[in-house]
Design a protein around this motif. Structure first.
Motif, PDB file in Angstrom:
ATOM      1  N   MET A 129       0.846  -1.195   0.000  1.00 34.20           N
ATOM      2  CA  MET A 129       0.000   0.000   0.000  1.00 34.20           C
ATOM      3  C   MET A 129       0.882   1.246   0.000  1.00 34.20           C
ATOM      4  N   SER A 130       0.698   2.130  -0.982  1.00 26.39           N
ATOM      5  CA  SER A 130       1.407   3.395  -0.997  1.00 26.39           C
ATOM      6  C   SER A 130       0.831   4.293   0.096  1.00 26.39           C
ATOM      7  N   GLU A 131       1.629   5.303   0.514  1.00 32.80           N
ATOM      8  CA  GLU A 131       1.172   6.173   1.594  1.00 32.80           C
ATOM      9  C   GLU A 131      -0.007   7.019   1.116  1.00 32.80           C
ATOM     10  N   ARG A 132      -1.139   6.884   1.800  1.00 33.09           N
ATOM     11  CA  ARG A 132      -2.325   7.646   1.445  1.00 33.09           C
ATOM     12  C   ARG A 132      -3.276   7.655   2.631  1.00 33.09           C
ATOM     13  N   TYR A 133      -4.304   8.478   2.512  1.00 30.29           N
ATOM     14  CA  TYR A 133      -5.280   8.638   3.581  1.00 30.29           C
ATOM     15  C   TYR A 133      -6.590   7.944   3.190  1.00 30.29           C
ATOM     16  N   ILE A 134      -7.166   7.196   4.149  1.00 27.90           N
ATOM     17  CA  ILE A 134      -8.399   6.454   3.933  1.00 27.90           C
ATOM     18  C   ILE A 134      -9.411   6.895   4.991  1.00 27.90           C
ATOM     19  N   ALA A 135     -10.671   7.018   4.592  1.00 31.38           N
ATOM     20  CA  ALA A 135     -11.734   7.380   5.533  1.00 31.38           C
ATOM     21  C   ALA A 135     -12.831   6.322   5.498  1.00 31.38           C
ATOM     22  N   ALA A 136     -13.445   6.082   6.647  1.00 34.84           N
ATOM     23  CA  ALA A 136     -14.506   5.071   6.742  1.00 34.84           C
ATOM     24  C   ALA A 136     -15.584   5.551   7.697  1.00 34.84           C
ATOM     25  N   VAL A 137     -16.808   5.082   7.451  1.00 35.44           N
ATOM     26  CA  VAL A 137     -17.946   5.381   8.315  1.00 35.44           C
ATOM     27  C   VAL A 137     -18.656   4.076   8.634  1.00 35.44           C
ATOM     28  N   GLU A 138     -18.942   3.859   9.903  1.00 34.28           N
ATOM     29  CA  GLU A 138     -19.696   2.687  10.344  1.00 34.28           C
ATOM     30  C   GLU A 138     -20.981   3.184  11.007  1.00 34.28           C
ATOM     31  N   ILE A 139     -22.129   2.832  10.422  1.00 31.98           N
ATOM     32  CA  ILE A 139     -23.430   3.278  10.920  1.00 31.98           C
ATOM     33  C   ILE A 139     -24.113   2.107  11.616  1.00 31.98           C
ATOM     34  N   VAL A 185     -13.468  -1.838   8.505  1.00 36.54           N
ATOM     35  CA  VAL A 185     -13.967  -1.292   7.233  1.00 36.54           C
ATOM     36  C   VAL A 185     -12.882  -0.450   6.567  1.00 36.54           C
ATOM     37  N   LEU A 186     -12.205   0.371   7.364  1.00 33.54           N
ATOM     38  CA  LEU A 186     -11.158   1.235   6.843  1.00 33.54           C
ATOM     39  C   LEU A 186     -10.000   0.415   6.269  1.00 33.54           C
ATOM     40  N   TYR A 187      -9.596  -0.618   6.989  1.00 36.67           N
ATOM     41  CA  TYR A 187      -8.476  -1.453   6.534  1.00 36.67           C
ATOM     42  C   TYR A 187      -8.841  -2.207   5.259  1.00 36.67           C
ATOM     43  N   ALA A 188     -10.076  -2.685   5.188  1.00 33.36           N
ATOM     44  CA  ALA A 188     -10.530  -3.374   3.975  1.00 33.36           C
ATOM     45  C   ALA A 188     -10.469  -2.436   2.778  1.00 33.36           C
ATOM     46  N   GLY A 189     -10.904  -1.183   2.971  1.00 33.92           N
ATOM     47  CA  GLY A 189     -10.836  -0.209   1.891  1.00 33.92           C
ATOM     48  C   GLY A 189      -9.416   0.069   1.451  1.00 33.92           C
ATOM     49  N   ALA A 190      -8.495   0.108   2.414  1.00 35.17           N
ATOM     50  CA  ALA A 190      -7.096   0.400   2.090  1.00 35.17           C
ATOM     51  C   ALA A 190      -6.433  -0.733   1.323  1.00 35.17           C
ATOM     52  N   THR A 191      -6.798  -1.980   1.638  1.00 37.37           N
ATOM     53  CA  THR A 191      -6.134  -3.127   1.019  1.00 37.37           C
ATOM     54  C   THR A 191      -6.777  -3.554  -0.294  1.00 37.37           C
ATOM     55  N   LEU A 192      -8.048  -3.265  -0.471  1.00 37.73           N
ATOM     56  CA  LEU A 192      -8.749  -3.738  -1.662  1.00 37.73           C
ATOM     57  C   LEU A 192      -8.783  -2.704  -2.787  1.00 37.73           C
ATOM     58  N   SER A 193      -8.344  -1.472  -2.517  1.00 38.83           N
ATOM     59  CA  SER A 193      -8.419  -0.421  -3.526  1.00 38.83           C
ATOM     60  C   SER A 193      -7.256   0.547  -3.338  1.00 38.83           C
ATOM     61  N   ASN A 194      -6.912   1.239  -4.407  1.00 44.83           N
ATOM     62  CA  ASN A 194      -5.856   2.255  -4.357  1.00 44.83           C
ATOM     63  C   ASN A 194      -6.423   3.668  -4.320  1.00 44.83           C
ATOM     64  N   ARG A 195      -7.691   3.792  -4.043  1.00 44.79           N
ATOM     65  CA  ARG A 195      -8.318   5.110  -4.071  1.00 44.79           C
ATOM     66  C   ARG A 195      -7.873   5.974  -2.895  1.00 44.79           C
ATOM     67  N   GLU A 196      -7.856   7.265  -3.137  1.00 45.81           N
ATOM     68  CA  GLU A 196      -7.514   8.256  -2.121  1.00 45.81           C
ATOM     69  C   GLU A 196      -8.793   8.940  -1.667  1.00 45.81           C
ATOM     70  N   CYS A 197      -9.031   8.964  -0.344  1.00 45.03           N
ATOM     71  CA  CYS A 197     -10.279   9.533   0.183  1.00 45.03           C
ATOM     72  C   CYS A 197     -10.164  11.013   0.520  1.00 45.03           C
ATOM     73  N   LEU A 198      -8.947  11.494   0.753  1.00 45.06           N
ATOM     74  CA  LEU A 198      -8.748  12.883   1.150  1.00 45.06           C
ATOM     75  C   LEU A 198      -8.027  13.643   0.044  1.00 45.06           C
ATOM     76  N   GLU A 199      -8.331  14.939  -0.053  1.00 43.00           N
ATOM     77  CA  GLU A 199      -7.684  15.788  -1.041  1.00 43.00           C
ATOM     78  C   GLU A 199      -7.236  17.084  -0.386  1.00 43.00           C
ATOM     79  N   ILE A 200      -6.122  17.614  -0.879  1.00 40.63           N
ATOM     80  CA  ILE A 200      -5.675  18.929  -0.428  1.00 40.63           C
ATOM     81  C   ILE A 200      -6.302  19.964  -1.344  1.00 40.63           C
ATOM     82  N   PRO A 201      -7.064  20.909  -0.788  1.00 40.68           N
ATOM     83  CA  PRO A 201      -7.722  21.890  -1.658  1.00 40.68           C
ATOM     84  C   PRO A 201      -6.713  22.724  -2.433  1.00 40.68           C
ATOM     85  N   VAL A 202      -7.021  22.976  -3.696  1.00 39.44           N
ATOM     86  CA  VAL A 202      -6.153  23.770  -4.554  1.00 39.44           C
ATOM     87  C   VAL A 202      -6.550  25.233  -4.417  1.00 39.44           C
TER      88      VAL A 202
END
Length: 436
Positions: A1-11, A366-383
């Motif tokens: 996993m490359s260094e990136r930020y992941i976000a998760a919500v559990e309802i 949930v967060l760990y599953a998202g990090a390992t199963l996908s390369n998507r980035e959940c956070l962005e630095i505003p331009v």
């Protein structure tokens, strides 16, 4: 996993938890921020009932996370969402394919089996959210990973994980529909927790993972390394709370008193009272409901077609219901099996002091599953936006400049001497002779 930020919500039925993690090394993740809000009235049995309330609470959680020092100035644009609720369960199904002689089993063939399994007809009120392979059979040989083997026929048994369509539909309506968040993916919380909490040896030996929530209790059974049974029971810790409200207590008071009680019956009676209520009355209600929950958990072993001796790995417990004093001891006493409290593994660290290990297992899974199963980035630095130019600077008017006339320099004695010395030390006029 490359260094990136992941976000998760559990309802869940009692609270909504949102978390942000950062991948710090291959297979390692650090939970840098956790926030939660109660949602007693907005969600029932894992299904969102009030879209407006839920979306408002999620928005507040996201705003608080974005203000944390480890996250700002980044903005959370997407989240992985956990799926849970009383309609979630597994249905076993078998599919097979005839192949040309001496065919090598490839990922394409395995994916074709999985797609075929997910198409199998089930109850029209349920939706298939995942197909988990249990065992493959090539000829007469059974295996868990058939890739690379040779055969002309393959048969596979899958556990279809199903739920009521309202679970996903209402989450979609509450999050992308009413907030600016995009859903990066749905994750079945119970399966993600099993992947993160249970060791490979426990799964091979045979074990049961029990998540005792507020209104539901999820039971997953693993054997020979893979999922073998999945069911959600429609009761949890809040049933005990509601029983206590029959003693003329508000639900908030009943919840507080519940955690001062014990799921194990007392050997001697007590004449003490709490808020004017006899402790024996409280104990009788708590013990009776706790024993009912435990009895139903143990009964799932029989429903799975197994015996307790088939699960030497024992029972692993997570969820808020395990906070009740004596709950795990009661489960051990009634089942005769080893029981332990589940904890996050060492490759998941928690930097946020708000994140207590046992309280954030589900959202972290949930967060760990998202990090390992996908390369998507959940956070962005505003331009930073470019500021539009409101005026122009006038160009200077052209000025006519008269060309300077060359001046004639008088030659003197020293000019002639300098010219002669220069000719003495200089090379040929054409430099091309010095170039190869």
């Amino acid at each position: 996993m490359s260094e990136r930020y992941i976000a998760a919500v559990e309802i869940s039925s009692s609270k909504i938890i949102a978390a942000v993690g950062k991948t710090v090394a291959e297979g390692h993740i650090d939970i840098i921020a956790v926030e939660q809000e109660n949602c007693v009235d907005a969600v029932r049995y894992g299904i969102i009932q009030n879209l407006e309330e839920t979306s408002m609470r999620v928005t507040r959680l996201i705003n608080r996370l974005e203000q944390r020092s480890g996250i700002a100035p980044r903005k959370i644009k997407g989240v992985y969402v956990g799926l849970s609720g009383r309609s979630l369960k597994s249905i076993s199904t078998t599919v097979e394919l005839n192949l040309p002689p001496d065919t090598e089993i490839t990922d394409e063939i395995i994916n074709k089996l999985r797609t075929e399994a997910m198409r199998h007809a089930i109850d029209s009120s349920l939706e298939v959210v995942d197909a988990v392979p249990r065992i493959y059979k090539i000829g007469h040989a059974e295996m868990h990973n058939p890739k690379g083997t040779i055969g002309n026929h393959i048969k596979a048994t899958f556990d279809l994980v199903v739920c009521r369509p309202e679970i996903k539909r209402n989450i979609t309506r509450a999050l992308p529909g009413k907030t600016n968040l995009r859903i990066e993916g749905f994750v079945v919380t119970a399966l993600a927790a099993g992947h993160l909490i249970l060791s490979p040896d426990e799964k091979k030996l045979g074990c049961m993972l029990v998540d005792i929530g507020a209104e539901t209790t999820t039971v997953t059974i693993y054997r020979k390394g893979y999922l073998q049974y999945f069911a959600t029971l429609p009761f949890g810790g809040r049933n005990i709370t509601r029983d206590l409200t029959s003693l003329s207590l508000l639900e908030e008071q009943a919840e507080e008193i519940k955690f001062t009680s014990n799921a194990m019956p007392r050997e001697t009676s007590s004449s003490l009272n709490i808020n004017g209520i006899k402790t024996t009355d409280i104990t009788n209600l708590v013990v009776a409901r706790a024993e009912e929950i435990v009895a139903n958990i143990i009964e799932q072993i029989e429903y799975a077609g197994l015996k307790d001796t088939d699960l030497p790995g024992g029972i692993v417990c997570i969820g808020g219901g395990t906070r009740l004093n004596g709950m795990t001891e009661l489960l051990h006493l009634q089942s005769g099996m080893p029981v332990r409290i589940g904890r996050l593994p060492s490759y998941v660290t928690i930097s946020d002091p708000k994140g207590v290990n046992k309280d954030i297992i589900e959202v972290t899974s949930v967060l760990y599953a998202g990090a390992t199963l996908s390369n998507r980035e959940c956070l962005e630095i505003p331009v930073a936006e470019e500021v539009p130019v409101t005026g122009t600077i006038p160009e200077p008017e052209p000025v006519d400049i008269e060309p300077e006339q060359p001046r004639t320099k008088k030659r003197g004695l020293f000019d002639g001497l300098a010219r002669r010395l220069s000719n003495l030390f200089s090379g040929p006029d054409d430099d091309s002779e010095l170039m190869e």
